[in-house]
Design an enzyme around this catalytic site. Structure first.
Site, mmCIF file in Angstrom:
data_model
loop_
_atom_site.group_PDB
_atom_site.id
_atom_site.type_symbol
_atom_site.label_atom_id
_atom_site.label_comp_id
_atom_site.label_asym_id
_atom_site.label_seq_id
_atom_site.Cartn_x
_atom_site.Cartn_y
_atom_site.Cartn_z
ATOM 1 N N HIS A 1 0.841 -1.203 0.000
ATOM 2 C CA HIS A 1 0.000 0.000 0.000
ATOM 3 C C HIS A 1 0.869 1.244 0.000
ATOM 4 O O HIS A 1 1.964 1.258 0.548
ATOM 5 C CB HIS A 1 -0.974 0.009 1.186
ATOM 6 N N HIS B 1 0.637 5.257 1.029
ATOM 7 C CA HIS B 1 -0.100 6.308 1.731
ATOM 8 C C HIS B 1 0.013 7.594 0.909
ATOM 9 O O HIS B 1 1.121 7.966 0.500
ATOM 10 C CB HIS B 1 0.533 6.590 3.099
HETATM 11 P P1 AMP Z 1 1.225 0.654 7.531
HETATM 12 O O1 AMP Z 1 1.448 0.978 8.985
HETATM 13 O O2 AMP Z 1 2.113 1.382 6.591
HETATM 14 O O3 AMP Z 1 1.209 -0.839 7.294
HETATM 15 O O4 AMP Z 1 -0.223 1.221 7.192
HETATM 16 C C1 AMP Z 1 -1.391 0.562 7.493
HETATM 17 C C2 AMP Z 1 -2.449 1.627 7.563
HETATM 18 O O5 AMP Z 1 -3.712 1.007 7.497
HETATM 19 C C3 AMP Z 1 -2.434 2.453 8.867
HETATM 20 O O6 AMP Z 1 -2.224 3.829 8.555
HETATM 21 C C4 AMP Z 1 -3.806 2.188 9.464
HETATM 22 O O7 AMP Z 1 -4.368 3.323 10.089
HETATM 23 C C5 AMP Z 1 -4.616 1.757 8.258
HETATM 24 N N1 AMP Z 1 -5.755 0.907 8.531
HETATM 25 C C6 AMP Z 1 -5.812 -0.171 9.352
HETATM 26 N N2 AMP Z 1 -7.048 -0.720 9.318
HETATM 27 C C7 AMP Z 1 -7.775 0.018 8.439
HETATM 28 C C8 AMP Z 1 -9.124 -0.044 7.972
HETATM 29 N N3 AMP Z 1 -9.977 -0.985 8.386
HETATM 30 N N4 AMP Z 1 -9.540 0.895 7.089
HETATM 31 C C9 AMP Z 1 -8.698 1.865 6.672
HETATM 32 N N5 AMP Z 1 -7.412 1.968 7.057
HETATM 33 C C10 AMP Z 1 -6.961 1.061 7.944
#
Ligand code: AMP
Ligand code: ZN
Length: 112
Positions: free
Chosen positions: A98, A100
């Site tokens: 993913h 951001h």
């Molecule tokens: P990372 O820490 O780079 O793996 O990013 C994962 C991201 O997913 C974090 O910024 C979380 O806030 C986000 N996240 C986790 N669960 C969900 C969800 N159900 N819907 C939207 N974002 C989410």
């Protein structure tokens, strides 16, 4: 497969969708770190940047085309940041590739 983002793609977990096509999905981060915080993910499961190969890397250029489109649609004309966290030290919590998109304010210059 027990993958949170695959479940979001499958519609098993709700998300606030920003953009979707046959290859990618973009939705708002549940815990936004900036006024605009969107995640862009491939619909096929790739665990992270370390799993990008010559066979699947085409999705990455497509994702960046989508990122540019979303940034325009979201009015991020002053600039924004794209981040992909990788592995334990990178702070990756969801093992599905993913990117951001962070923007909507003057972002911190602190990269690490
Ligand atoms: P990372 O820490 O780079 O793996 O990013 C994962 C991201 O997913 C974090 O910024 C979380 O806030 C986000 N996240 C986790 N669960 C969900 C969800 N159900 N819907 C939207 N974002 C989410
Ligand atoms: Zn997945």
């Amino acid at each position: 497969m027990d993958c949170l983002f695959c479940k979001i793609i499958a519609g098993e977990i709700p998300s606030t969708k920003v953009y979707e096509d046959d290859k990618v999905l973009a939705f708002r981060d549940i815990a936004p770190k900036a006024p605009t915080h969107i995640l862009v993910i491939p619909k096929t499961h790739i665990a992270g940047v370390d799993d990008i190969t010559p066979e699947n890397s085409e999705i990455v250029s497509h994702i960046f085309e989508v990122i540019a489109k979303i940034a325009k649609d979201e009015g991020l004309s002053g600039g924004y940041r794209v981040v992909s966290n990788i592995g334990e030290d990178g702070g990756q919590t969801v093992r599905h590739l993913h990117f951001h998109i962070l923007g909507g304010k003057k972002l911190s210059e602190d990269m690490a």
